[in-house]
Design a protein around this motif. Structure first.
Motif, PDB file in Angstrom:
ATOM      1  N   MET A  95      38.946  34.110  26.374  1.00 28.40           N
ATOM      2  CA  MET A  95      38.400  33.959  27.723  1.00 28.40           C
ATOM      3  C   MET A  95      39.328  35.337  28.275  1.00 28.40           C
ATOM      4  SD  MET A  95      39.022  31.363  30.456  1.00 28.40           S
ATOM      5  CE  MET A  95      38.372  31.310  32.140  1.00 28.40           C
ATOM      6  N   SER A  96      38.728  36.076  29.218  1.00 22.92           N
ATOM      7  CA  SER A  96      39.290  37.023  29.664  1.00 22.92           C
ATOM      8  C   SER A  96      39.241  36.971  31.290  1.00 22.92           C
ATOM      9  CB  SER A  96      39.044  38.495  29.415  1.00 22.92           C
ATOM     10  OG  SER A  96      39.810  39.594  30.087  1.00 22.92           O
ATOM     11  N   TRP A  97      40.157  37.069  32.220  1.00 20.98           N
ATOM     12  CA  TRP A  97      39.806  36.819  33.679  1.00 20.98           C
ATOM     13  C   TRP A  97      40.803  37.535  34.556  1.00 20.98           C
ATOM     14  CZ3 TRP A  97      39.920  31.048  36.239  1.00 20.98           C
ATOM     15  CH2 TRP A  97      39.598  31.476  37.326  1.00 20.98           C
ATOM     16  N   ASN A  98      40.545  38.188  35.583  1.00 21.59           N
ATOM     17  CA  ASN A  98      41.165  38.722  36.494  1.00 21.59           C
ATOM     18  C   ASN A  98      41.357  37.548  37.445  1.00 21.59           C
ATOM     19  OD1 ASN A  98      42.423  39.783  38.861  1.00 21.59           O
ATOM     20  ND2 ASN A  98      41.493  41.917  38.293  1.00 21.59           N
ATOM     21  N   ILE A  99      42.642  36.957  37.697  1.00 26.13           N
ATOM     22  CA  ILE A  99      42.385  35.697  38.566  1.00 26.13           C
ATOM     23  C   ILE A  99      42.611  35.974  40.060  1.00 26.13           C
ATOM     24  CG2 ILE A  99      43.240  34.235  36.800  1.00 26.13           C
ATOM     25  CD1 ILE A  99      45.862  34.515  37.968  1.00 26.13           C
ATOM     26  N   LEU A 100      43.084  37.169  40.394  1.00 24.95           N
ATOM     27  CA  LEU A 100      43.519  37.646  41.619  1.00 24.95           C
ATOM     28  C   LEU A 100      44.910  37.070  41.781  1.00 24.95           C
ATOM     29  CD1 LEU A 100      42.707  39.188  44.399  1.00 24.95           C
ATOM     30  CD2 LEU A 100      41.849  36.905  45.311  1.00 24.95           C
ATOM     31  N   LEU A 101      45.706  38.184  42.168  1.00 25.14           N
ATOM     32  CA  LEU A 101      47.220  37.805  42.360  1.00 25.14           C
ATOM     33  C   LEU A 101      47.344  36.826  43.153  1.00 25.14           C
ATOM     34  CD1 LEU A 101      49.957  39.339  41.494  1.00 25.14           C
ATOM     35  CD2 LEU A 101      49.857  40.185  43.935  1.00 25.14           C
ATOM     36  N   PRO A 102      48.241  35.627  42.159  1.00 26.64           N
ATOM     37  CA  PRO A 102      48.694  34.476  42.956  1.00 26.64           C
ATOM     38  C   PRO A 102      49.395  34.929  44.405  1.00 26.64           C
ATOM     39  CG  PRO A 102      49.260  34.408  40.780  1.00 26.64           C
ATOM     40  CD  PRO A 102      48.725  35.820  40.915  1.00 26.64           C
ATOM     41  N   ASN A 103      48.996  33.779  45.372  1.00 27.33           N
ATOM     42  CA  ASN A 103      49.649  33.985  46.694  1.00 27.33           C
ATOM     43  C   ASN A 103      50.530  33.026  47.033  1.00 27.33           C
ATOM     44  OD1 ASN A 103      47.243  32.442  46.577  1.00 27.33           O
ATOM     45  ND2 ASN A 103      46.940  32.671  48.778  1.00 27.33           N
ATOM     46  N   SER A 104      51.424  32.329  46.104  1.00 21.09           N
ATOM     47  CA  SER A 104      52.332  31.526  46.403  1.00 21.09           C
ATOM     48  C   SER A 104      53.416  32.045  46.975  1.00 21.09           C
ATOM     49  CB  SER A 104      52.806  30.470  44.932  1.00 21.09           C
ATOM     50  OG  SER A 104      53.089  31.633  44.017  1.00 21.09           O
ATOM     51  N   GLN A 105      53.870  33.302  46.646  1.00 18.96           N
ATOM     52  CA  GLN A 105      55.005  34.199  47.286  1.00 18.96           C
ATOM     53  C   GLN A 105      54.504  35.461  47.414  1.00 18.96           C
ATOM     54  OE1 GLN A 105      58.822  33.960  45.135  1.00 18.96           O
ATOM     55  NE2 GLN A 105      58.423  31.852  44.746  1.00 18.96           N
ATOM     56  N   VAL A 144      43.650  33.140  25.842  1.00 24.27           N
ATOM     57  CA  VAL A 144      43.297  33.359  27.168  1.00 24.27           C
ATOM     58  C   VAL A 144      44.018  34.683  27.748  1.00 24.27           C
ATOM     59  CG1 VAL A 144      43.257  32.506  29.368  1.00 24.27           C
ATOM     60  CG2 VAL A 144      42.909  31.079  27.408  1.00 24.27           C
ATOM     61  N   CYS A 145      43.083  35.562  28.114  1.00 24.85           N
ATOM     62  CA  CYS A 145      43.856  36.950  28.625  1.00 24.85           C
ATOM     63  C   CYS A 145      43.661  36.980  29.973  1.00 24.85           C
ATOM     64  CB  CYS A 145      43.072  38.161  27.785  1.00 24.85           C
ATOM     65  SG  CYS A 145      43.311  38.353  26.146  1.00 24.85           S
ATOM     66  N   ILE A 146      44.750  37.023  30.853  1.00 25.48           N
ATOM     67  CA  ILE A 146      44.621  36.910  32.257  1.00 25.48           C
ATOM     68  C   ILE A 146      45.183  37.980  32.788  1.00 25.48           C
ATOM     69  CG2 ILE A 146      45.709  35.972  34.378  1.00 25.48           C
ATOM     70  CD1 ILE A 146      44.014  33.987  32.905  1.00 25.48           C
ATOM     71  N   GLN A 147      44.598  38.631  33.799  1.00 26.78           N
ATOM     72  CA  GLN A 147      45.136  39.788  34.402  1.00 26.78           C
ATOM     73  C   GLN A 147      45.569  39.581  36.030  1.00 26.78           C
ATOM     74  OE1 GLN A 147      41.355  40.615  33.243  1.00 26.78           O
ATOM     75  NE2 GLN A 147      42.645  40.469  31.247  1.00 26.78           N
ATOM     76  N   GLU A 148      46.382  40.237  36.538  1.00 26.99           N
ATOM     77  CA  GLU A 148      46.926  39.860  37.888  1.00 26.99           C
ATOM     78  C   GLU A 148      47.782  38.506  37.660  1.00 26.99           C
ATOM     79  OE1 GLU A 148      45.115  40.717  41.530  1.00 26.99           O
ATOM     80  OE2 GLU A 148      43.842  42.470  40.597  1.00 26.99           O
ATOM     81  N   ALA A 149      48.738  38.163  36.955  1.00 28.48           N
ATOM     82  CA  ALA A 149      49.659  37.301  37.003  1.00 28.48           C
ATOM     83  C   ALA A 149      50.903  38.062  37.818  1.00 28.48           C
ATOM     84  CB  ALA A 149      50.072  36.809  35.578  1.00 28.48           C
ATOM     85  N   PRO A 794      38.280  31.233  42.882  1.00 24.33           N
ATOM     86  CA  PRO A 794      39.357  31.519  43.343  1.00 24.33           C
ATOM     87  C   PRO A 794      39.822  33.136  43.333  1.00 24.33           C
ATOM     88  CG  PRO A 794      39.860  30.770  41.135  1.00 24.33           C
ATOM     89  CD  PRO A 794      38.474  30.351  41.538  1.00 24.33           C
ATOM     90  N   SER A 795      38.897  33.829  42.692  1.00 28.66           N
ATOM     91  CA  SER A 795      38.907  35.261  42.444  1.00 28.66           C
ATOM     92  C   SER A 795      37.715  36.007  42.760  1.00 28.66           C
ATOM     93  CB  SER A 795      39.510  35.491  40.976  1.00 28.66           C
ATOM     94  OG  SER A 795      39.401  36.701  40.714  1.00 28.66           O
ATOM     95  N   ASP A 796      37.921  37.282  43.126  1.00 28.79           N
ATOM     96  CA  ASP A 796      37.129  38.221  43.188  1.00 28.79           C
ATOM     97  C   ASP A 796      36.374  38.670  41.990  1.00 28.79           C
ATOM     98  OD1 ASP A 796      39.324  39.568  42.384  1.00 28.79           O
ATOM     99  OD2 ASP A 796      39.184  40.959  43.998  1.00 28.79           O
ATOM    100  N   HIS A 797      36.799  38.124  40.762  1.00 23.43           N
ATOM    101  CA  HIS A 797      36.477  38.500  39.233  1.00 23.43           C
ATOM    102  C   HIS A 797      35.814  37.133  38.668  1.00 23.43           C
ATOM    103  CE1 HIS A 797      37.591  42.676  38.615  1.00 23.43           C
ATOM    104  NE2 HIS A 797      38.416  42.263  39.537  1.00 23.43           N
ATOM    105  N   LEU A 798      34.654  37.507  38.070  1.00 25.09           N
ATOM    106  CA  LEU A 798      34.229  36.209  37.252  1.00 25.09           C
ATOM    107  C   LEU A 798      34.911  36.342  36.002  1.00 25.09           C
ATOM    108  CD1 LEU A 798      30.600  36.041  38.300  1.00 25.09           C
ATOM    109  CD2 LEU A 798      32.160  34.521  38.912  1.00 25.09           C
TER     110      LEU A 798
END
Length: 807
Positions: A95-105, A144-149, A794-798
Motif C-alpha cells: 500500500m502506498s499513501w501520501n497521508i498529508l503531513l500530520p498536524n499534531s505539532q 506500507v509506503c507512507i509519504q509526508e510523515a 484525512p488526506s488530499d490523496h487516495l
C-alpha cells in the motif's frame, strides 16, 4: 582568458573525476497548469510510445476498497479454497499513501485545506489519526509506503504500526518524509539509502514459519501457521515523494538516482565475487556465498517504484520507467521548453509496468478519465480513478495567462541552489535563519550585500558543492606516496617532497582526460613552458609553511582555488543572476533589466531571493497554477491576473479591518492574522506583511508617522501567496473573514483531479489492484461534491494498493 591548446598533457589526470556532475537546470513554479477542472488529459497526450500500454496476458483483478489485501492473495477463481490463503508465501501486498503531513505539532495550517462545510474538530489530528490508523490496519498490507510523515512526531503518530507487527525505515531528511513499513515476520532489511525525496530499501523475504493474523471482511479474526520452504527473494522498493510544481527535470533525476542506487548495490556484490575469485587462496565456500548473493540481486529480485510522483501524463519519469531511458532531445508535453537532461538518462532494469494500467487497461497518457463513468459496476468497464481530488480554486482566483505570457525561468542550477542553502545553514528558511544568513554574507556589516560579498559567497558554495570531488582528487594525487618515509632524510612528516611532486606530475604525461580541470590547475600552478624551474616554483608556491613537504591540506587549498578558477565564468554568471533576482524576460533567454540597486542587496532583497530559492528546493503543492514572484514587477503581473471575484473579496476584507478605508495599521493587520492564523508570527501572510512593514519603516525612519499598508500592498501580499500555490489558504482566509468565495463554483468545474500516485513493478507479477473508493464514497465525491480532504478521508490523496507474486 587562457586557451586550452597549451594545457600540458601530463596534468590531464590530475583533477579527473569518475563522472562529471553537470549543473542541473533549476525550475520554479512558473507555468499555467493545463485545465484546472476535471482535467482533459488528451490535451497533453503524445504520440510517444510511452503512451502505449504494454501487452500483458494476465490482467490483475480489481479488488474492492477497504478490504484486507491478504484475503485476495490467490488469483485463481477455480480454487476457492485458496482464495483467502493468507499464508501464501509467494504473494505479498503493498500500500502506498501520501497521508498529508500530520498536524499534531507541525502543519498548523492543515485545517485550511478542508472545505468550509467540514466541522473543525474533523480537521484535527486526533480525528485524522484515527482515520489513517483505521485505513492502514484494515488494508493489512505486508508493506506500507507512507509519504509526508513528520520526523518530529513520528513515534507517536505511528506507534500503532509497531503494535501491529511492522518494522520501518524512516527517511532521515526533509520536512515531509517517506517511511517504509514492513511486517517483521515476513521481511527483513538488507540495505537502505536516503536519497533526494526517495527512500530506497532492499528487503529480504523471510521463509521461516509464518503466523498471519488478519481481519476478515466479516470482522472476524483468523490466525494460521504454515511452514514455508521457498527460496529467499529480494525486494527493492523506491518510495517516492517527488518534487512538486514545474520541476520535471528534478523528478526525473530523483527516480533515476533511486534506481541507480540499486544498481550500485548490485555492482558491489559483483565486485565482491570477482575479488573472491581473484584471491590468492580462493575459497569455494566464500565464492559460492558471493555468487548466491549476487544471484539474489540480479536474477531473483523484484523492484517496485511507488509513491506520490507529483505529476501525471506523458512524463519523463514514466518514460524512464516504461521505456528504460530519456533522450536529451525529448521534452515533456506540459513543459515543451524545459530541457530535462544534457545526455541520455537511463536505468538498467528494463521495462517497468504501471500496476493500475494493467488493471484498468488504460494509462495516464490516454483519454479523459474524469469524463468517464466513475463506477466499478459490472455493467461497464471502470475508469482509472484519480488519486488526487481537490476543489478547483485556480479559475476562481486568477485569469489565465495570455499568449506569449509564460513566466521566465531561472538558470540557477539545483545543485548550486542546494549548496547555497547548505552554506548559509538554511534548513526550514525561518525568519531567524534568513536573518542569520544575511549576517553571514554581510562581511563588512554595513547592512548591504555588495558584489564582492556575493562573489565570496558563491565561491564558497562551489567549493562546498564539489568538496567530495576535491577530496577524491587530492587523494588520487597523493596515492602511491602517502607518508613521507625517506629514512635518509631527517625531515620526516607526512607529504610529498619536491622531487616526489615533480615525479608525480611527470608520471601523468600520457593521460588524456580531464582537460577542463587540468586547464584550471595549470592556471593555478602558473605553468606555461613545463620546465623544471616552473615546477620547482610551483612547489614553493604551494608549500605554504616552507617545510619542504607538500601536505594534503596545502594541496587542498590549491584545489579549492583551482575549482573557483575553473568555474569562474559560471560563478560570475550566478552572481549576476542573483543580483537581478534571477529575472528573465521573453522566450529567448535574454537577461531582464537589473534593479536600480543591482550592485547591492538589502536585507529584504536578499531574503526575497532566498525564499525564492526555498521554493525551488522544496517544490510546490500539486494542483496549483503557479507563477513566480521575485520582484515588484512580478507582483504587479500577478495582480493583473486577479479575477473580479478575488479583487472584490480582497477589497471587502481590507475594508473590514481598515479604520480609515485607505490603509491598514500594524494593529489592524495583526487583527487579520489572528483571525486567519490563530496568532501573530506564523504563515506566509505574516511573513509578507512583516517584510512590507519593515521596508516602509526603513524608508520613513526620519518620520514619526507609523508605517501602514496600502490597498496595493494588501493585494501584493496575496499575489505572493498565490505564487506559492496556496489557493486553499487564500480562500480560507477570505472566507473566515466573511466573504464566501467558493459559492461561485460551477458544478461542471468543481474539482481539480490528478493521477499523481503510482505503483510501478519489475520482476514481479501483479495479481490484484485495489480500488481506492467504495461506490458510496465515489458518489459522495462526484455527486455530492465532497472533495478531499473531508470528514471521512484525512488526506488530499487516495491510497494505491496492489498484490504481487514473485515471477
Amino acid at each position: 582568458m587562457m586557451h586550452h591548446h597549451w594545457v600540458p598533457s601530463f596534468l590531464l589526470l590530475l583533477l579527473q573525476l569518475a563522472t562529471s556532475i553537470p549543473l542541473a537546470t533549476a525550475s520554479f513554479l512558473l507555468v499555467d497548469h493545463p485545465g484546472h477542472h476535471r482535467r482533459k488529459l488528451t490535451q497533453r497526450a503524445s504520440s510517444s510510445s510511452s503512451s502505449t500500454a504494454p501487452s500483458v496476458t494476465n490482467v490483475p483483478k480489481l479488488l474492492p476498497a477497504r478490504q484486507p489485501l491478504p484475503f485476495f492473495f490467490n488469483n485463481d477463481d477455480n480454487d476457492k479454497a485458496k482464495l483467502h490463503d493468507t499464508t501464501n508465501n509467494n504473494c505479498f501486498s503493498l500500500m502506498s499513501w501520501n497521508i498529508l503531513l500530520p498536524n499534531s505539532q507541525d502543519n498548523w495550517w492543515c485545517h485550511k485545506q478542508y472545505s468550509n462545510n467540514v466541522d473543525m474538530d474533523k480537521r484535527q489530528w486526533t480525528h485524522r489519526h484515527k482515520l489513517i490508523k483505521e485505513r492502514v490496519l484494515t488494508t493489512a498490507a505486508d508493506i506500507v509506503c507512507i509519504q509526508e510523515a513528520d520526523g518530529d512526531t513520528f513515534d507517536d503518530d505511528f506507534d500503532f504500526m509497531k503494535v501491529a507487527g511492522y518494522d520501518h525505515v524512516l527517511h532521515r531528511k526533509f520536512r515531509f518524509r517517506c517511511v517504509t513499513f514492513f511486517l517483521r515476520d515476513k521481511f527483513a532489511i538488507e540495505k537502505v539509502a536516503h536519497k533526494d525525496r526517495t527512500l530506497v530499501t532492499s528487503l529480504r523475504r523471510l521463509t521461516s514459519t509464518l503466523t498471519s493474523t488478519v481481519m476478515a471482511p466479516n470482522d472476524t479474526i483468523g490466525t494460521t501457521t504454515q511452514e514455508q520452504n521457498h527460496h529467499d527473494h529480494i525486494l527493492h522498493i523506491v518510495n517516492c515523494h517527488l518534487s512538486g510544481g514545474a520541476a520535471p527535470e528534478r523528478r526525473l533525476r530523483q527516480v533515476h538516482d533511486g534506481l541507480d542506487q540499486i544498481r550500485k548495490w548490485t555492482n558491489a556484490l559483483e565486485h565482491t565475487l570477482t575479488q573472491q575469485r581473484k584471491g590468492k587462496r580462493p575459497s569455494p565456500k566464500n565464492i559460492a556465498k558471493a555468487k548466491r548473493a549476487l544471484d539474489e540481486y540480479q536474477n531473483n529480485a523484484g523492484t517496485i517504484v511507488c509513491g506520490d510522483f507529483n505529476s501525471d501524463g506523458n512524463t519523463a519519469v514514466r518514460k524512464l520507467l516504461v521505456e528504460g531511458g530519456v533522450e536529451s532531445d525529448w521534452y515533456e508535453p506540459q513543459y515543451p521548453n524545459l530541457r530535462l537532461t544534457s545526455k541520455r538518462k537511463e536505468q538498467s532494469f528494463g521495462t517497468f509496468v504501471d500496476a493500475a494500467e494493467l488493471a484498468y487497461g488504460v494509462n495516464v497518457c490516454d483519454g479523459d478519465y474524469a469524463e468517464l463513468q466513475h463506477s466499478l459496476s459490472s455493467s461497464g468497464s471502470p475508469s482509472r480513478p484519480a488519486t488526487y481530488v481537490v476543489p478547483n480554486l485556480a479559475s476562481l482566483l486568477l485569469l489565465p495567462m495570455g499568449e506569449g505570457g509564460s513566466p521566465p525561468r531561472t538558470e540557477f542550477g539545483m545543485q548550486i541552489a542546494r549548496g547555497l542553502a547548505d552554506t548559509l545553514n538554511l534548513d526550514d528558511f525561518s525568519l531567524g535563519e534568513l536573518d542569520r544568513a544575511f549576517d553571514l554574507a554581510d562581511h563588512d556589516g554595513n547592512g548591504l550585500i555588495d558584489l564582492d560579498e556575493g562573489l565570496t559567497l558563491l565561491e564558497s558554495v562551489y567549493v562546498a558543492t564539489y568538496g567530495q570531488q576535491i577530496e577524491q582528487e587530492r587523494n588520487n594525487f597523493f596515492r602511491g606516496f602517502g607518508t613521507h618515509n625517506n629514512h635518509d632524510d631527517n625531515k620526516g612528516g607526512c607529504g610529498l617532497t619536491k622531487e616526489q611532486f615533480i615525479t608525480r606530475l611527470k608520471s601523468l604525461q600520457q593521460d588524456c582526460e580531464g582537460e577542463r580541470k587540468a586547464f584550471g590547475l595549470a592556471r593555478g600552478l602558473n605553468l606555461h613552458e613545463l620546465s623544471e624551474a616552473e615546477m620547482e616554483q610551483s612547489f614553493n608556491d604551494i608549500d605554504l609553511d616552507g617545510n619542504g613537504l607538500l601536505d594534503e591540506d596545502e594541496f587542498q587549498t590549491l584545489l579549492e582555488n583551482v575549482y573557483v578558477a575553473i568555474y569562474g565564468e559560471e560563478i560570475e554568471k550566478q552572481r549576476t543572476e542573483f543580483f537581478v533576482g534571477f529575472q528573465k524576460t521573453g522566450n529567448n533567454g535574454t537577461s531582464g533589466t537589473p534593479d536600480s540597486d543591482s550592485n547591492e542587496l538589502t536585507r529584504e532583497q536578499f531574503t526575497e531571493r532566498l525564499l525564492a530559492l526555498h521554493q525551488e528546493l522544496e517544490g510546490g503543492r500539486k494542483g496549483a497554477e503557479c507563477a513566480e514572484v521575485r520582484t515588484e514587477a512580478d507582483v504587479q503581473k500577478m495582480i493583473e491576473r486577479f479575477t473580479p471575484l478575488l479583487q472584490c473579496a480582497l477589497d471587502e476584507v481590507f475594508d473590514k479591518f481598515s479604520s480609515n478605508g485607505a490603509t491598514l495599521s500594524q494593529e489592524e493587520v495583526n487583527a487579520f492574522l489572528i483571525k486567519t492564523n490563530g496568532e501573530v508570527g506564523r504563515g506566509g501572510t505574516f511573513r509578507h506583511t512583516s517584510a512590507i512593514f519593515e521596508k516602509k519603516k526603513m524608508e520613513t525612519s526620519s518620520s514619526s508617522k507609523p508605517a501602514e499598508l496600502t490597498r496595493s500592498d494588501w493585494h501584493g501580499v496575496f499575489a505572493r501567496e498565490l505564487a506559492e500555490g496556496k489557493w486553499w489558504q487564500v480562500v480560507y482566509d477570505l472566507e473566515v473573514c466573511g466573504f464566501n468565495v467558493t459559492s461561485e463554483h460551477s458544478s461542471n468545474n468543481q474539482f481539480y483531479q490528478g493521477w499523481l500516485d503510482y505503483i510501478y513493478l519489475h520482476g514481479l507479477r501483479c495479481t490484484g489492484v485495489q480500488d481506492a473508493l467504495t461506490e458510496e464514497e465515489r458518489m459522495r465525491i462526484y455527486d455530492d461534491g465532497d472533495a478531499l480532504p473531508n470528514e471521512w478521508h484525512p488526506s488530499d490523496h487516495l491510497p494505491v494498493s496492489a498484490i504481487f507474486s514473485w515471477s
